[in-house]
Design an enzyme around this catalytic site. Sequence first.
Site, PDB file in Angstrom:
ATOM      1  N   ASP A 102       0.830  -1.199   0.000  1.00 64.73           N
ATOM      2  CA  ASP A 102       0.000   0.000   0.000  1.00 64.73           C
ATOM      3  C   ASP A 102       0.870   1.256   0.000  1.00 64.73           C
ATOM      4  O   ASP A 102       2.053   1.212   0.361  1.00 64.73           O
ATOM      5  CB  ASP A 102      -0.898   0.030   1.236  1.00 64.73           C
ATOM      6  N   LYS A 140      -3.722   2.907  -2.518  1.00 70.29           N
ATOM      7  CA  LYS A 140      -5.081   3.439  -2.455  1.00 70.29           C
ATOM      8  C   LYS A 140      -4.971   4.915  -2.091  1.00 70.29           C
ATOM      9  O   LYS A 140      -5.105   5.301  -0.942  1.00 70.29           O
ATOM     10  CB  LYS A 140      -5.907   2.699  -1.401  1.00 70.29           C
TER      11      LYS A 140
END
Length: 405
Positions: A198, A220
Amino acid sequence: MDDPHYLSGLDLAGRRVVMIGGGTVAQRRLPRLISAGARVELVSPHTTPSVSAMADAGEIAWHERRYAEGDLTDAWYALACTNDPEVNAAVCAEAERARVFCVRADDGDRGSAVTPASGRHGGLLVGVLSGGEPLRSATVRDSVLDGLRAGTVADGRVPDAHDDLPGVALVGGGPGDPELITVRGRRLLARADVVVADRLAPRELLDELAPHVEIVDAAKIPYGRAASQDVINSTLIDRAKAGKFVVRLKGGDPYLFGRGFEEVLACAEAGIPVTMVPGITSAFSVPAAADVPVTHRGVAHEVVVVSGHVAPDDEKSLVDWDQLAKMRGTIVLMMGVERLPLFAKALQAGRPGDTPVAIIEDGTMRTQRVLRSTLDKVVEDAATAGVRPPAVIVFGPVAGLAQPS
């Protein structure tokens, strides 16, 4: 001069080990003896609370008295750990007569054994002796273990058919500072074939990976380009089914607003085993890095961690904002920068305008910024300061305990 001692691994499982003295030295030495399966008997009129707790738990047998001749009978190993040199000398003398190896904590050269600086990594037990320089031993041990965990020191391990590595390891990377990942998380990361990372995972750790490791960007980015959760799930499953060991590296803790359990369920449905490695959550560690304790005696007896992903008036919201506004304790708001005006308005319905607020941006990182304000002014102050995510927002009296220097 080189250290003259002979290093040897002792199998103490089920064997009688006698420790004389129940102070801080005993507190340090006992856990490793217990984990080795030794049948430890402690002789001491007093102990530290931690040592006493080991006795209460049945991990050791405590003889609540002073040392007496004959205490080492049938012992395989002994440790003289009192603060009285004469007692320690007497213990070592008895050990010498009984041919029992004995560590003397106050004067290592006068014992027949010494305790190395030791540590574990992936089935290895590393021990270091340095001829009476314990700080040097500890420094070398830590350097070797850090290298093993980071993968910069080869551990010589050859995977086989009985390898206990799962298909996927879900690893919480902590709040951002690469030194705040857990020891186990870093160890598994060093053994990965594929890392699905991430944006908020500790990015510096990726540079330490071996060249053959495939890195998949699963960033994200809030309100921007994002990898679909379905794509992430399929990536984990496909790589694991191809025989790769996959590490899913996430920021903070995977189960705190990190969708970690969604990935566990997807892997389980596909028959992929998963090892869960919790991470240090940003909800508590980021405020701590900014001198904001989420609880404090006499100030806050409750903490609620809230997701700011959905606005208070959204029909999909699962949060009772009316009740939160009536709380007197601490509210930690995650992912709340974009909708801060809505959250501040909701809380003002039940909290005074002078309620302290702290916003910590890029917590634990070199770029960390802290904004201190109050509930009635925080929206304006955040706009003026140009606050951007990622940031953790703390509402409550604890946010006002520490003042800027």
